[in-house]
Enzyme design. Sequence first.
Site, PDB file in Angstrom:
ATOM      1  CG  ASP A 264      -2.182   0.883   0.958  1.00 41.11           C
ATOM      2  OD1 ASP A 264      -2.134   1.741   0.045  1.00 41.11           O
ATOM      3  OD2 ASP A 264      -3.182   0.741   1.677  1.00 41.11           O
TER       4      ASP A 264
HETATM    5  C1  NOJ Z   1      -4.110   3.924   0.230  1.00 36.32           C
HETATM    6  C2  NOJ Z   1      -5.277   3.005   0.435  1.00 36.32           C
HETATM    7  O1  NOJ Z   1      -5.143   2.331   1.668  1.00 36.32           O
HETATM    8  C3  NOJ Z   1      -5.439   1.976  -0.675  1.00 36.32           C
HETATM    9  O2  NOJ Z   1      -6.643   1.304  -0.473  1.00 36.32           O
HETATM   10  C4  NOJ Z   1      -5.390   2.632  -2.017  1.00 36.32           C
HETATM   11  O3  NOJ Z   1      -5.579   1.685  -3.028  1.00 36.32           O
HETATM   12  C5  NOJ Z   1      -4.055   3.334  -2.162  1.00 36.32           C
HETATM   13  N1  NOJ Z   1      -3.942   4.357  -1.138  1.00 36.32           N
HETATM   14  C6  NOJ Z   1      -3.876   3.967  -3.542  1.00 36.32           C
HETATM   15  O4  NOJ Z   1      -4.745   5.012  -3.714  1.00 36.32           O
END
Ligand code: NOJ
Length: 720
Positions: A264
Amino acid sequence: MVSKNVQDLMEKMTIQEKIGQLIQLSADFFQGDNVAITGPLKEAHLGEAALYSAGSVLGISGAQTVRKVQKNYLKHSRLGIPLLFMADVVHGYKTIFPIPLALGASFDPQVMKTASATAAKESAAGGVHVTFAPMVDLVRDPRWGRVMESTGEDPYLNSVMAKAAVTGFQGTLPLDQNHIAACVKHFAAYGAPEAGREYNTVDISEWRFREQYLPAYAAAIEAQALLVMTSFNTLFGVPATVNQHLMRDILRDELQFHGVLISDWDAIGEIIHHGVAGDLQHAADLALKAGVDIDMMSFAYAKYLAKAASLDPQIEQLINESAQRILILKEQLGLFTDPYRGLSTERETEATLTTENLDAAQAAAEQSMVLLKNSHHTLPLNTATAISLVGPVADTGDILGSWSWQGDPDQTETIADALAKQFSNFTVMPGTQYHHVQFSKLNDAVNASRQQETIVAVLGLPASESGEATSMTDITLPAEQLTLLRGLAQLNKPLVTIVITGRPLDLTEVDALSDAVLLAWFPGSRGGAAIANVLSGRVDPSGRLPMTFPRNIGQVPIYYNAYNTGRPISGTPADDENKYLSKYIDAANSPLYPFGFGLSYGDFTITDWTLSQHNVTPDQPLTIQATIHNSADHAGTTVVQLYTHQQVGETVQPVKQLQAFKKVSLGADQTQTITLTVPYDQLSTIHSDLHRSTDQGDYTVMLGFDSTCTASQPFTVAHQ
Ligand code: NOJ
């Protein structure tokens, strides 16, 4: 099988080029006429070379833009390896469907599949290759704002929906140009942060993790999701992103996931805050060893892998494995054949916001709305009724919900505008904003309501108050809105409350004040029309709760498939002999609205149900035939739900576990016989040695219309 093309590339690539594939950068690095934008590069202390070799980007879309960025990028790619475009396409791209929690409430995997397939088709035409969806985290705590992205609290429902979403996004492999790759997230157990506080510690036993949290991820992987995203949280004491047991033993070895594992956002960098890595180099090392292929935005791989590889052949080997997995994904997307995947502005225009897509979004909204209360058949309303429409959400396009970045609330039909198409006689006066009120306006709205026959109050929260980073400790509606509702309730007119929310709320007072309560979630692009259809009775609201709604915040986490405890409560909690039982002294144990609950305009009963046989074996599933009758004088839809309970297990067993369900639509006074089947393997549970198997012995099966159903029949399970 690795193709000749990928093998050749792997042979030709330098270690630097391979590391490049492992790096994902955000859109701001790529905007403008050139690929490289110096500002973000400088901030990240990266050289231009790192950028030109970065294998993927997140957050860029639009046929023209993607074409341009890809073209510029390819000019710089020595071996002509295309850039991969990823984005969060969660519940629609331009056509916004109801939020995932609402899609869960549809209790119809076809609804989820259509939503995902539509999102795939539109976003593929907009140049997206991979979506960071579905989010399949099991959730039990409405304080956590991201419950809106999940399909709820139940392992079985989540698994069914996870599979439907993956097949919707990807279609049948190999991917065609109307589909995109799905990235299942957040691995794992991100949905269980302590106290519902975003990014907080997760600590659940591996037994419970495997029993309840793992199944939905496993279902998505079994459905061939091509990517998995790591979660921010810790699990078993180690941050998930660098947790070798989780990523290597469970994800790769047990679940046989061979696709691309992406971190993430900055999750590798956050290992330092977790206190498990001393610096970014250490974090990079741990993440690579855990099997993380792509580093999203921590720059750890960009900065440290080259040096590490030169010192340690094991690191070089891991880089090779990751780079190869990413090249395979690019090949699966057809990027080596056509790096633009057939992009054109004409195709983009033709594919997006079509009538077909919008109709599908509306149908999904209608099937996900949950009628929570309907005293004296307040709903549906006669379209000639004089209505006073009030509340902060009555006349705004803010009904799309979070994670709908390509949706435009300003272009979204409001509930008031949609009602105007069916109801001939109504006034609109919001009375209050979400969190601010001018009392003169509130009084005006109450006074205006005095003149009308029926009041419809559209209350709730703005989209910005659910989704990532929106944890809250108070899940009642804002005080201003409750003040309005109290004022309206005093008028003694039929009062219908429509709730717009991304999470379960404490609706205890709303329920007490209203004659009817309709939970509309964030219903998406055509949410207004769907609400109008439900209010007028053109359609039956056929959603059922995928999460338990508590009586108050103190009951949280509350979920239906709990354990009995050694001191279960039955009888009257206040009685002296019940003092030392598992209960509260100031509230009931039961929720306000249970999992699986939802009313219908129909009137359903199960008139008869039988088991095909009372002994279940590997070859003989649990099979139930049930006759369902709608005694109302108009059509309706219900969800028949089958739960089981194992009487005695080696570990404790939930009081009830959903095992099958079926949505049934019946005309007035119609009857239908349905069959529900539960395979032997599905009755399996995790034992204390952490292995899954089905126990022999006595079980009960319960059938009904929500998780409080009590009609039960015994059956036994034998190994053969
Ligand atoms: C953080 C989030 O936790 C995740 O779900 C998301 O896909 C990413 N950012 C990218 O935007």
